[in-house]
Scaffold this motif. Structure first.
Motif, PDB file in Angstrom:
ATOM      1  N   ASP A 290      -9.058  -7.989   5.330  1.00 34.50           N
ATOM      2  CA  ASP A 290     -10.175  -7.092   5.649  1.00 34.50           C
ATOM      3  C   ASP A 290     -11.494  -7.773   5.324  1.00 34.50           C
ATOM      4  OD1 ASP A 290      -8.478  -5.089   6.462  1.00 34.50           O
ATOM      5  OD2 ASP A 290      -8.416  -4.116   4.501  1.00 34.50           O
TER       6      ASP A 290
ATOM      7  N   HIS B 103     -14.825  -1.700   8.971  1.00 36.33           N
ATOM      8  CA  HIS B 103     -14.455  -3.038   8.487  1.00 36.33           C
ATOM      9  C   HIS B 103     -13.734  -3.753   9.618  1.00 36.33           C
ATOM     10  CE1 HIS B 103     -10.538  -1.081   7.862  1.00 36.33           C
ATOM     11  NE2 HIS B 103      -9.998  -2.288   7.840  1.00 36.33           N
TER      12      HIS B 103
ATOM     13  N   HIS C 246     -10.325  -5.642  10.367  1.00 35.75           N
ATOM     14  CA  HIS C 246      -8.990  -6.074   9.938  1.00 35.75           C
ATOM     15  C   HIS C 246      -8.619  -7.223  10.859  1.00 35.75           C
ATOM     16  CE1 HIS C 246      -4.707  -5.492   8.587  1.00 35.75           C
ATOM     17  NE2 HIS C 246      -4.511  -6.102   9.752  1.00 35.75           N
TER      18      HIS C 246
ATOM     19  N   HIS D 249       0.120  -4.816   3.607  1.00 35.92           N
ATOM     20  CA  HIS D 249      -1.096  -5.098   4.367  1.00 35.92           C
ATOM     21  C   HIS D 249      -1.007  -6.505   4.945  1.00 35.92           C
ATOM     22  CE1 HIS D 249      -5.572  -5.791   4.751  1.00 35.92           C
ATOM     23  NE2 HIS D 249      -5.327  -4.739   5.509  1.00 35.92           N
TER      24      HIS D 249
ATOM     25  N   ARG E 232       0.814  -1.214   0.000  1.00 36.81           N
ATOM     26  CA  ARG E 232       0.000   0.000   0.000  1.00 36.81           C
ATOM     27  C   ARG E 232       0.841   1.255   0.000  1.00 36.81           C
ATOM     28  NH1 ARG E 232      -4.830  -1.215   4.336  1.00 36.81           N
ATOM     29  NH2 ARG E 232      -6.358  -1.946   2.840  1.00 36.81           N
TER      30      ARG E 232
HETATM   31 ZN   LIG Z   1      -6.807  -4.072   6.940  1.00 40.05          ZN
END
Ligand SMILES: [Zn+2]
Length: 283
Positions: free
Chosen positions: A182, A257, A259, A178, A168
């Motif tokens: 997610d 969300h 993670h 990452h 990212r």
């Molecule tokens: Zn994430």
């Protein structure tokens, strides 16, 4: 001469059977279930890429297992899984085998977040450093036996994304990998323990937001981040499927969300691959 070649093949086949890795294709980011058949062994010592392998006996009483893995940022190429069996009577038997780390094909993505998360000020930095020290303390200890039983199950009923391993770029500046998965969990979705273990962290952190870390033993942890609510406390024993909190949008996020990350020793592993491992027959 032909006989010698056949005999040679027989030797390597017998060796390959003594130690098996699942999944068989080992990629950067793969969790790996290492199964060892060592009849007559009283214990095993192991090491892989500088990390200690701690083996336990499977429930069939025959094989030994270690749940390990390769960090998502690991370099690829040859490696050696070092395994030495301690035999009754004091002898040791070398069961080491070569394992090729294959490249995984993760994507590159970009996203924008609030500037304070990219260039934290002095006050934010103090919080971030305190968080780092706390996490280092948390990951310095683990149960000396596996606390999990059977398969790991997804922590939420929500669509998973294949975002694990994505490189990212934040606001065109800060690059990172990452290291989790997610789930598109709407605000307030119940989040469950993926397996049994002990809650070793349950509090708000700067980047992670409300975070729950569960120790599943032998250096394996699962981490749930950005929760809107935490329903467990540090030191609490949880069982697989137990409610640990509600999903949310706390910490460094662009929206609600979950993670969810899987860590073994210092390596971050692909949660999707852990969920696919068949562990019911193991313990
Ligand atoms: Zn994430």
């Amino acid at each position: 001469m032909a006989w010698a070649v056949v005999a040679g093949c027989g030797v390597s086949a017998a060796r390959a059977q003594a130690v098996t890795l699942t999944p068989a294709v080992v990629e950067a980011g793969s969790p790996e279930l290492i199964r060892v058949e060592a009849p007559g062994a009283t214990g095993l010592d192991g090491e892989w890429m500088g990390k200690e392998l701690v083996f336990f006996r499977g429930k069939d009483g025959r094989a030994w297992y270690a749940l390990a893995g390769v960090d998502v940022g690991s370099s690829t190429g040859p490696s050696t899984v070092e395994i030495h069996a301690r035999m009754a009577g004091g002898a040791t038997k070398d069961l080491s085998r070569a394992v090729e780390i294959e490249p995984a094909h993760y994507r590159t993505g970009t996203l924008s977040v609030e500037p304070k998360f990219v260039e934290p000020g002095p006050d934010e930095l103090k919080v971030i450093w305190a968080d780092e020290a706390l996490k280092a303390q948390v990951f310095a200890h683990t149960a000396t036996e596996p606390l999990w039983t059977g398969d790991f199950r997804a922590p939420v009923r929500a669509a998973a994304t294949d975002s694990f391993g994505t490189r990212r770029v934040f606001n065109g500046e800060l690059a990172s990998i990452h290291k989790g998965m997610d789930f598109r969990a709407a605000m307030g979705t119940p989040v469950h323990a993926a397996n049994s273990g002990v809650v070793v962290l349950a509090r708000k952190l700067y980047y992670e937001g409300n975070c729950v870390i569960i120790d599943h033993g032998l250096g394996l942890w699962t981490l749930s981040m950005h929760l809107s609510r935490i329903d467990v406390h540090e030191g609490e024993h949880v069982t697989g499927g137990q409610l640990i909190g509600l999903s949310g949008a706390t910490g460094r996020v662009t929206g609600p969300h979950l993670h969810w990350a899987v860590r073994w020793e210092s390596a971050y592993l692909d949660p999707a691959k852990l969920l696919r491992l068949n562990l019911d027959a193991v313990r």
